[in-house]
Design a protein around this motif. Structure first.
Motif, short mmCIF file in Angstrom:
data_model
loop_
_atom_site.label_atom_id
_atom_site.label_comp_id
_atom_site.label_asym_id
_atom_site.label_seq_id
_atom_site.Cartn_x
_atom_site.Cartn_y
_atom_site.Cartn_z
N ARG A 5 0.96 -1.04 -0.01
CA ARG A 5 -0.07 -0.06 -0.08
C ARG A 5 0.73 1.26 0.10
O ARG A 5 2.12 1.22 0.19
CB ARG A 5 -0.87 0.09 1.18
CG ARG A 5 -0.52 0.21 2.48
CD ARG A 5 -1.22 0.39 3.78
NE ARG A 5 -1.90 1.60 3.76
CZ ARG A 5 -1.58 2.63 4.58
NH1 ARG A 5 -0.23 2.53 4.88
NH2 ARG A 5 -2.33 3.64 4.36
N LEU A 6 0.28 2.30 -0.62
CA LEU A 6 1.10 3.63 -0.57
C LEU A 6 1.04 3.85 1.03
O LEU A 6 0.19 4.33 1.63
CB LEU A 6 0.36 4.82 -1.23
CG LEU A 6 0.87 6.08 -1.21
CD1 LEU A 6 2.10 6.21 -1.75
CD2 LEU A 6 0.04 7.11 -1.77
N PHE A 7 2.30 4.07 1.48
CA PHE A 7 2.47 4.63 2.95
C PHE A 7 2.43 6.10 3.03
O PHE A 7 1.94 6.54 3.99
CB PHE A 7 3.68 3.66 3.37
CG PHE A 7 4.09 4.28 4.77
CD1 PHE A 7 3.44 4.04 5.67
CD2 PHE A 7 5.31 4.97 4.92
CE1 PHE A 7 3.69 4.44 7.27
CE2 PHE A 7 5.39 5.45 6.17
CZ PHE A 7 4.80 5.33 7.40
N GLY A 8 3.29 6.71 2.25
CA GLY A 8 3.35 8.03 2.58
C GLY A 8 4.08 8.92 1.55
O GLY A 8 4.52 8.21 0.27
N VAL A 9 3.82 10.17 1.35
CA VAL A 9 4.48 10.98 0.72
C VAL A 9 5.56 11.93 1.27
O VAL A 9 5.36 12.10 2.26
CB VAL A 9 3.41 12.22 0.21
CG1 VAL A 9 3.90 13.03 -0.76
CG2 VAL A 9 2.38 11.38 -0.51
N LEU A 10 6.82 11.98 0.74
CA LEU A 10 8.20 12.31 1.51
C LEU A 10 8.42 13.52 0.75
O LEU A 10 8.58 13.58 -0.41
CB LEU A 10 9.26 11.29 1.63
CG LEU A 10 8.88 10.64 2.87
CD1 LEU A 10 8.04 9.27 2.10
CD2 LEU A 10 10.04 10.10 3.27
N ILE A 11 8.55 14.74 1.53
CA ILE A 11 9.12 16.00 0.93
C ILE A 11 10.41 16.25 1.22
O ILE A 11 10.73 16.57 2.18
CB ILE A 11 8.12 16.97 1.57
CG1 ILE A 11 6.46 16.95 1.48
CG2 ILE A 11 8.45 18.65 0.96
CD1 ILE A 11 5.72 17.61 2.44
#
Length: 126
Positions: A5-11
């Motif tokens: 699953r998509l866990f996160g968006v990192l900036i």
């Protein structure tokens, strides 16, 4: 068979601008900044998007965004994404950094979220 699953968006933010970026994104997304214990390069923006990690990562590189996909089988998920067109950038053993068509980075990581969230939101792959 494995799940992911998509866990996160990192900036990803240059080190010198990381503190300002954390403050901005916490304000912009209505979350609160939470440094990751033992990993000073990561600051989570808690409460920004339910079920999704939003993280400012200080980097010695240009600013960009990347996504983390969590899985119960890093090897199988990486192979699936490579078959879909990604290329391997770095194999860190426990996690892999891939480059998707178009140039964006994708990190394939072991399960990071709660067992319940992963079980509820993950997709099953043959």
């Amino acid at each position: 068979m494995h799940r992911s699953r998509l866990f996160g968006v990192l900036i990803d933010t240059p080190v010198k601008e990381a503190d300002a970026a954390v403050s901005f994104w916490a304000t912009a997304l209505g979350g609160s900044a939470r440094p990751a214990p033992g990993e000073p390069e990561f600051t989570g923006i808690k409460g920004a998007v339910p079920g999704l990690a939003v993280v400012v990562q200080s980097v010695d590189d240009a600013p960009r965004y990347h996504v983390d996909i969590e899985t119960d089988d890093v090897e199988a998920e990486s192979a699936r994404l490579i078959r879909a067109g990604a290329t391997i950038v770095t194999d860190n053993g426990g996690h892999k950094i891939l480059r998707a068509p178009g140039g964006h980075l994708v990190c394939v990581v072991p399960v990071q979220s709660s067992e319940h969230l992963f079980a509820t939101d993950s997709k099953v792959w043959p």
